[in-house]
Design an enzyme around this catalytic site. Structure first.
Site, PDB file in Angstrom:
ATOM      1  CB  CYS A  82      16.672 -19.710   6.889  1.00 29.01           C
ATOM      2  SG  CYS A  82      16.411 -21.490   6.997  1.00 29.01           S
ATOM      3  CB  THR A 142      19.703 -26.203   3.063  1.00 24.06           C
ATOM      4  OG1 THR A 142      20.481 -27.289   3.601  1.00 24.06           O
ATOM      5  CG2 THR A 142      18.797 -26.733   1.961  1.00 24.06           C
ATOM      6  CB  VAL A 143      21.381 -21.673   5.809  1.00 23.79           C
ATOM      7  CG1 VAL A 143      22.491 -21.150   4.946  1.00 23.79           C
ATOM      8  CG2 VAL A 143      20.061 -21.005   5.445  1.00 23.79           C
ATOM      9  CD1 TRP A 198      21.004 -20.845   1.219  1.00 22.84           C
ATOM     10  CD2 TRP A 198      20.241 -18.835   1.826  1.00 22.84           C
ATOM     11  NE1 TRP A 198      19.720 -21.011   1.689  1.00 22.84           N
ATOM     12  CE2 TRP A 198      19.231 -19.790   2.070  1.00 22.84           C
ATOM     13  CE3 TRP A 198      19.995 -17.494   2.139  1.00 22.84           C
ATOM     14  CZ2 TRP A 198      17.993 -19.452   2.613  1.00 22.84           C
ATOM     15  CZ3 TRP A 198      18.759 -17.152   2.679  1.00 22.84           C
ATOM     16  CH2 TRP A 198      17.769 -18.122   2.914  1.00 22.84           C
ATOM     17  CE1 TYR A 222       9.401 -22.496   3.545  1.00 24.83           C
ATOM     18  CE2 TYR A 222       8.940 -23.117   5.823  1.00 24.83           C
ATOM     19  CZ  TYR A 222       9.652 -22.365   4.903  1.00 24.83           C
ATOM     20  OH  TYR A 222      10.613 -21.493   5.335  1.00 24.83           O
TER      21      TYR A 222
END
Length: 335
Positions: A44, A111-112, A77, A175
């Site tokens: 990521c 999210t990370v 994740w 993105y």
């Protein structure tokens, strides 16, 4: 899980947990050595920023790091790189568990990077933009000797201005192109992305770093997108006007950073490719991961020293990464 917006333009959900870990603990989470775990995935770009900053500032001994695998499903994740598929410190299989432990009805993205309180197992924040700023400003007491000033007060306005443009048009711009659901939305995103890259090329043609004469937060944020450009964004996201290797100034700038301790040695190209090409099944339904590109060019001379600049200012490079945190052999650029 679908990523492409069939209605047209991709819009990123930017609702993050805004709690902050600060020196004075005003949000209930004071800076404390050994209390928090930074959960990341090397794949990521947003998490890669936090990995780089933690390393540059020398926070490894006070802020532990958990590393998720390169892929995830619609739930979360996962810690599939660890023995038994569990994070050895938090004892969880999915990052989702830390989110739900604090907010049982959490309905946004898991999210990370994410900061998790080891004492409670609860997520504290996933606000990636604020997170790295706070590592620079709130954790100062625990920075290593020789740590660089990544967000110096006299340059903050300029850094913020650059960061805003880079996020909107480049970090998120790739993105916007990749997840566009109509030709019109894609064309617009493509044009905006390369217009900004051209502007950055002009800026960097005459100066070694984005702001001032040292590495700052701005360089960290641009680097993680450039590092993924040819491996993922050029083909997978159709950002194919030019490869990074075909944009001379940006390619030399990216190589300069890559060869700086803390940048290239935190970049895992295998995880990067596995993440994008396997997770985004609506873009790449076969799940086939490309073998290329050839990575040897990352280690070739960049000649950016002629522009002057001092990578770490009055500070020093960080030491090599700890053995447990090294990018696996064969996952980085070939020496």
């Amino acid at each position: 899980m679908a990523y492409v917006n069939p209605q047209g333009e991709f819009t990123r959900d930017q609702r993050y947990i805004a709690t902050r870990i600060t020196e004075d603990g005003r949000d209930g989470y004071p800076v404390e050595p050994g209390r928090y775990r930074l959960v990341v995935a090397r794949a990521c770009p947003w998490a890669n920023r936090a990995i780089i900053v933690r390393r540059l500032l020398g926070l490894e001994d006070v802020l532990s790091m958990g590393i998720c695998g390169p892929t995830h499903d619609e739930r979360s994740w996962t810690f599939d790189l660890d023995p038994g598929g569990r994070d050895p410190v938090l004892g969880i299989e999915r990052l989702q568990e830390a989110y739900f432990k604090r907010i049982p009805d959490y309905d946004k993205g898991i999210t990370v990077p994410a900061m998790v309180d080891e004492t409670t197992g609860q997520v504290v924040t996933n606000d990636f933009a604020q997170m790295t700023i706070d590592l620079s400003l709130e954790w100062t007491r625990y920075h290593r000797e020789g740590a660089p000033q990544l967000y110096p007060e006299e340059l903050r306005d300029e850094i913020d201005k650059i960061n805003k443009a880079v996020f909107t048009e480049v970090n998120n711009g790739v993105y916007r192109a990749g997840f566009a659901g109509t030709q019109e939305a894609y064309d617009k995103a493509y044009d905006r992305l390369f217009a900004q890259l051209d502007q950055l090329s002009e800026r960097l043609a005459g100066q070694r770093y984005l702001v001032g004469d040292t590495i700052t937060e701005a360089d960290v944020r641009l680097f993680t997108t450039l590092a993924r450009f040819d491996a993922a964004y050029h083909g997978h996201f159709k950002c194919n006007r030019s490869k990074l290797t075909e944009m001379p100034v940006l390619w030399a700038y990216a190589r300069d950073l890559f060869q700086t301790p803390g940048f290239g040695d935190t970049t895992d190209f295998v995880h990067i490719k596995q993440h994008y090409y396997i997770v985004h099944k609506d873009i790449n339904p076969t799940g086939i991961v490309p073998k290329g590109p050839d990575l040897q060019g990352w280690l070739t001379p960049h000649d950016r020293e002629k522009l002057g600049g001092r990578p770490f200012g009055d500070g020093t490079p960080p030491p090599p990464p700890k053995p447990a945190e090294r990018v696996p052999a064969g996952h980085g650029a070939v020496a």
